[in-house]
Design a protein around this motif. Structure first.
Motif, PDB file in Angstrom:
ATOM      1  N   ARG A 152      -6.569   2.385  -9.132  1.00 36.09           N
ATOM      2  CA  ARG A 152      -6.631   1.919  -7.741  1.00 36.09           C
ATOM      3  C   ARG A 152      -5.322   1.234  -7.350  1.00 36.09           C
ATOM      4  O   ARG A 152      -4.781   1.474  -6.269  1.00 36.09           O
ATOM      5  CB  ARG A 152      -7.820   0.962  -7.596  1.00 36.09           C
ATOM      6  CG  ARG A 152      -8.042   0.453  -6.209  1.00 36.09           C
ATOM      7  CD  ARG A 152      -9.292  -0.410  -6.150  1.00 36.09           C
ATOM      8  NE  ARG A 152      -9.484  -0.924  -4.813  1.00 36.09           N
ATOM      9  CZ  ARG A 152     -10.662  -1.165  -4.280  1.00 36.09           C
ATOM     10  NH1 ARG A 152     -11.766  -0.947  -4.960  1.00 36.09           N
ATOM     11  NH2 ARG A 152     -10.747  -1.642  -3.064  1.00 36.09           N
ATOM     12  N   MET A 157      -2.489   3.991  -7.156  1.00 36.53           N
ATOM     13  CA  MET A 157      -2.603   4.860  -5.979  1.00 36.53           C
ATOM     14  C   MET A 157      -2.051   4.163  -4.744  1.00 36.53           C
ATOM     15  O   MET A 157      -1.359   4.785  -3.941  1.00 36.53           O
ATOM     16  CB  MET A 157      -4.068   5.268  -5.742  1.00 36.53           C
ATOM     17  CG  MET A 157      -4.599   6.260  -6.721  1.00 36.53           C
ATOM     18  SD  MET A 157      -6.259   6.898  -6.339  1.00 36.53           S
ATOM     19  CE  MET A 157      -7.247   5.429  -6.178  1.00 36.53           C
ATOM     20  N   GLN A 158      -2.347   2.885  -4.601  1.00 41.87           N
ATOM     21  CA  GLN A 158      -1.851   2.167  -3.434  1.00 41.87           C
ATOM     22  C   GLN A 158      -0.361   1.863  -3.577  1.00 41.87           C
ATOM     23  O   GLN A 158       0.381   1.919  -2.599  1.00 41.87           O
ATOM     24  CB  GLN A 158      -2.618   0.877  -3.205  1.00 41.87           C
ATOM     25  CG  GLN A 158      -2.171   0.188  -1.935  1.00 41.87           C
ATOM     26  CD  GLN A 158      -3.030  -0.989  -1.557  1.00 41.87           C
ATOM     27  OE1 GLN A 158      -4.037  -1.266  -2.168  1.00 41.87           O
ATOM     28  NE2 GLN A 158      -2.613  -1.698  -0.524  1.00 41.87           N
ATOM     29  N   ARG A 189       1.436   4.940  -2.786  1.00 41.03           N
ATOM     30  CA  ARG A 189       0.948   5.476  -1.516  1.00 41.03           C
ATOM     31  C   ARG A 189       0.516   6.940  -1.612  1.00 41.03           C
ATOM     32  O   ARG A 189       0.980   7.795  -0.860  1.00 41.03           O
ATOM     33  CB  ARG A 189       1.996   5.315  -0.441  1.00 41.03           C
ATOM     34  CG  ARG A 189       2.503   3.894  -0.328  1.00 41.03           C
ATOM     35  CD  ARG A 189       2.612   3.429   1.059  1.00 41.03           C
ATOM     36  NE  ARG A 189       3.184   2.156   1.323  1.00 41.03           N
ATOM     37  CZ  ARG A 189       3.085   1.024   0.631  1.00 41.03           C
ATOM     38  NH1 ARG A 189       2.455   0.995  -0.481  1.00 41.03           N
ATOM     39  NH2 ARG A 189       3.620  -0.101   1.020  1.00 41.03           N
ATOM     40  N   ARG A 237      -2.699   9.551  -1.512  1.00 37.04           N
ATOM     41  CA  ARG A 237      -4.066   9.632  -1.007  1.00 37.04           C
ATOM     42  C   ARG A 237      -4.905  10.448  -1.990  1.00 37.04           C
ATOM     43  O   ARG A 237      -4.639  11.630  -2.221  1.00 37.04           O
ATOM     44  CB  ARG A 237      -4.085  10.295   0.363  1.00 37.04           C
ATOM     45  CG  ARG A 237      -5.456  10.300   0.955  1.00 37.04           C
ATOM     46  CD  ARG A 237      -5.458  10.845   2.332  1.00 37.04           C
ATOM     47  NE  ARG A 237      -6.850  10.890   2.759  1.00 37.04           N
ATOM     48  CZ  ARG A 237      -7.257  11.427   3.843  1.00 37.04           C
ATOM     49  NH1 ARG A 237      -6.395  11.988   4.653  1.00 37.04           N
ATOM     50  NH2 ARG A 237      -8.530  11.439   4.152  1.00 37.04           N
ATOM     51  N   ALA A 287     -11.566   9.023  -4.805  1.00 33.73           N
ATOM     52  CA  ALA A 287     -11.601   7.795  -4.011  1.00 33.73           C
ATOM     53  C   ALA A 287     -12.990   7.168  -4.045  1.00 33.73           C
ATOM     54  O   ALA A 287     -13.123   5.953  -4.263  1.00 33.73           O
ATOM     55  CB  ALA A 287     -11.187   8.088  -2.576  1.00 33.73           C
ATOM     56  N   ARG A 313      -9.717 -10.296  -3.146  1.00 40.36           N
ATOM     57  CA  ARG A 313      -8.772 -10.181  -2.022  1.00 40.36           C
ATOM     58  C   ARG A 313      -8.790 -11.399  -1.123  1.00 40.36           C
ATOM     59  O   ARG A 313      -7.812 -11.676  -0.434  1.00 40.36           O
ATOM     60  CB  ARG A 313      -9.085  -8.929  -1.198  1.00 40.36           C
ATOM     61  CG  ARG A 313      -8.518  -7.699  -1.830  1.00 40.36           C
ATOM     62  CD  ARG A 313      -8.276  -6.615  -0.801  1.00 40.36           C
ATOM     63  NE  ARG A 313      -7.786  -5.442  -1.486  1.00 40.36           N
ATOM     64  CZ  ARG A 313      -8.332  -4.254  -1.422  1.00 40.36           C
ATOM     65  NH1 ARG A 313      -9.393  -4.056  -0.672  1.00 40.36           N
ATOM     66  NH2 ARG A 313      -7.815  -3.249  -2.081  1.00 40.36           N
ATOM     67  N   GLY A 361      -3.198  -8.674  -0.557  1.00 37.20           N
ATOM     68  CA  GLY A 361      -2.127  -7.725  -0.850  1.00 37.20           C
ATOM     69  C   GLY A 361      -0.830  -8.201  -0.232  1.00 37.20           C
ATOM     70  O   GLY A 361      -0.826  -8.793   0.846  1.00 37.20           O
ATOM     71  N   GLY A 400       2.989  -4.405  -0.029  1.00 29.33           N
ATOM     72  CA  GLY A 400       2.451  -3.061  -0.172  1.00 29.33           C
ATOM     73  C   GLY A 400       1.696  -2.835  -1.473  1.00 29.33           C
ATOM     74  O   GLY A 400       1.374  -1.703  -1.815  1.00 29.33           O
ATOM     75  N   TYR A 401       1.409  -3.910  -2.197  1.00 27.16           N
ATOM     76  CA  TYR A 401       0.702  -3.782  -3.471  1.00 27.16           C
ATOM     77  C   TYR A 401      -0.678  -4.417  -3.381  1.00 27.16           C
ATOM     78  O   TYR A 401      -0.853  -5.456  -2.745  1.00 27.16           O
ATOM     79  CB  TYR A 401       1.491  -4.448  -4.602  1.00 27.16           C
ATOM     80  CG  TYR A 401       2.811  -3.775  -4.860  1.00 27.16           C
ATOM     81  CD1 TYR A 401       2.862  -2.562  -5.527  1.00 27.16           C
ATOM     82  CD2 TYR A 401       3.998  -4.345  -4.413  1.00 27.16           C
ATOM     83  CE1 TYR A 401       4.079  -1.935  -5.758  1.00 27.16           C
ATOM     84  CE2 TYR A 401       5.208  -3.719  -4.642  1.00 27.16           C
ATOM     85  CZ  TYR A 401       5.242  -2.514  -5.321  1.00 27.16           C
ATOM     86  OH  TYR A 401       6.435  -1.886  -5.534  1.00 27.16           O
ATOM     87  N   ASP A 402      -1.614  -3.815  -4.055  1.00 26.90           N
ATOM     88  CA  ASP A 402      -2.988  -4.302  -4.111  1.00 26.90           C
ATOM     89  C   ASP A 402      -3.102  -5.239  -5.321  1.00 26.90           C
ATOM     90  O   ASP A 402      -3.613  -4.856  -6.369  1.00 26.90           O
ATOM     91  CB  ASP A 402      -3.951  -3.114  -4.232  1.00 26.90           C
ATOM     92  CG  ASP A 402      -5.397  -3.537  -4.237  1.00 26.90           C
ATOM     93  OD1 ASP A 402      -5.685  -4.708  -3.914  1.00 26.90           O
ATOM     94  OD2 ASP A 402      -6.245  -2.695  -4.572  1.00 26.90           O
ATOM     95  N   SER A 432      -6.443  -5.740  -7.262  1.00 27.43           N
ATOM     96  CA  SER A 432      -6.837  -4.730  -8.250  1.00 27.43           C
ATOM     97  C   SER A 432      -6.139  -4.966  -9.581  1.00 27.43           C
ATOM     98  O   SER A 432      -6.753  -4.838 -10.648  1.00 27.43           O
ATOM     99  CB  SER A 432      -6.502  -3.323  -7.749  1.00 27.43           C
ATOM    100  OG  SER A 432      -7.284  -2.990  -6.643  1.00 27.43           O
TER     101      SER A 432
END
Length: 177
Positions: free
Chosen positions: A23, A26-27, A30, A32, A38, A53, A58, A61-63, A66
């Motif tokens: 996860r 993927m983020q 970027r 999909r 998903a 969260r 975030g 641009g990073y989660d 996760s």
């Protein structure tokens, strides 16, 4: 009884950790994912990522939620060594090494899956997704190692470099992880 408990905890933690790392990746790049990937990823990890969260949003641009969730899972799974009398500091180091090991093994698995797709069915529905996940790793290697006789050796070089990283990790942080 302890080895059986450890096996169960390690199996569940590894699956959940892999999903959380996927996860994050993927983020981060970027990409999909196909709807089935998903749905599986988010269904299995939302219960842990969404509450985190609120604490760790975030950024850049990073989660981060996760990634932190994956580390918390490995830390929790590694804390079973406390029952064997290992100190808390050692458990944290083992968890950190194990976390890095999970990341490396995750990349190795993705590279092997890409190699299998290229040999067996390059037009498989998941092949473009796996290719995109591996692109950030393979792009710099492909600049240095061009195809030889039409054969792309970048996957082999990447796996070799990741194996070297695992070897160095075992030297830097020795332990039972």
């Amino acid at each position: 009884m302890l080895p059986i408990l450890q096996l169960i905890v390690d199996t569940v933690a590894t699956i959940l950790g892999a999903v959380l790392l996927l996860r994050f990746w993927m983020q981060a790049i970027r990409v999909r994912p196909p709807s089935s990937v998903a749905q599986f990823t988010f269904t299995l990890s939302d219960w842990l990522v969404k509450p985190l969260r609120r604490i760790v949003p975030g950024a850049g641009g990073y989660d981060w939620a996760s990634l932190i969730a994956a580390f918390l899972v490995v830390l929790l799974a590694t804390s079973i060594y406390l029952l064997a009398g290992v100190s808390g500091e050692q458990v944290f180091l083992f968890a950190l090494a194990r976390f890095i090991k999970w990341i490396i093994y995750g990349f190795v698995a993705l590279l092997i899956i890409e190699a299998i797709f290229s040999w067996v069915n390059p037009h498989a529905p998941l092949a473009p997704f796996v290719h995109e996940l591996n692109a950030p790793l393979l792009r710099p290697i492909r600049r240095v190692v061009p195809p030889i006789g039409g054969l792309d050796l970048s996957v082999l070089v990447a796996v070799l470099l990741l194996q070297i990283a695992l070897y160095l990790l075992r030297i830097v942080i020795p332990g039972p992880y």
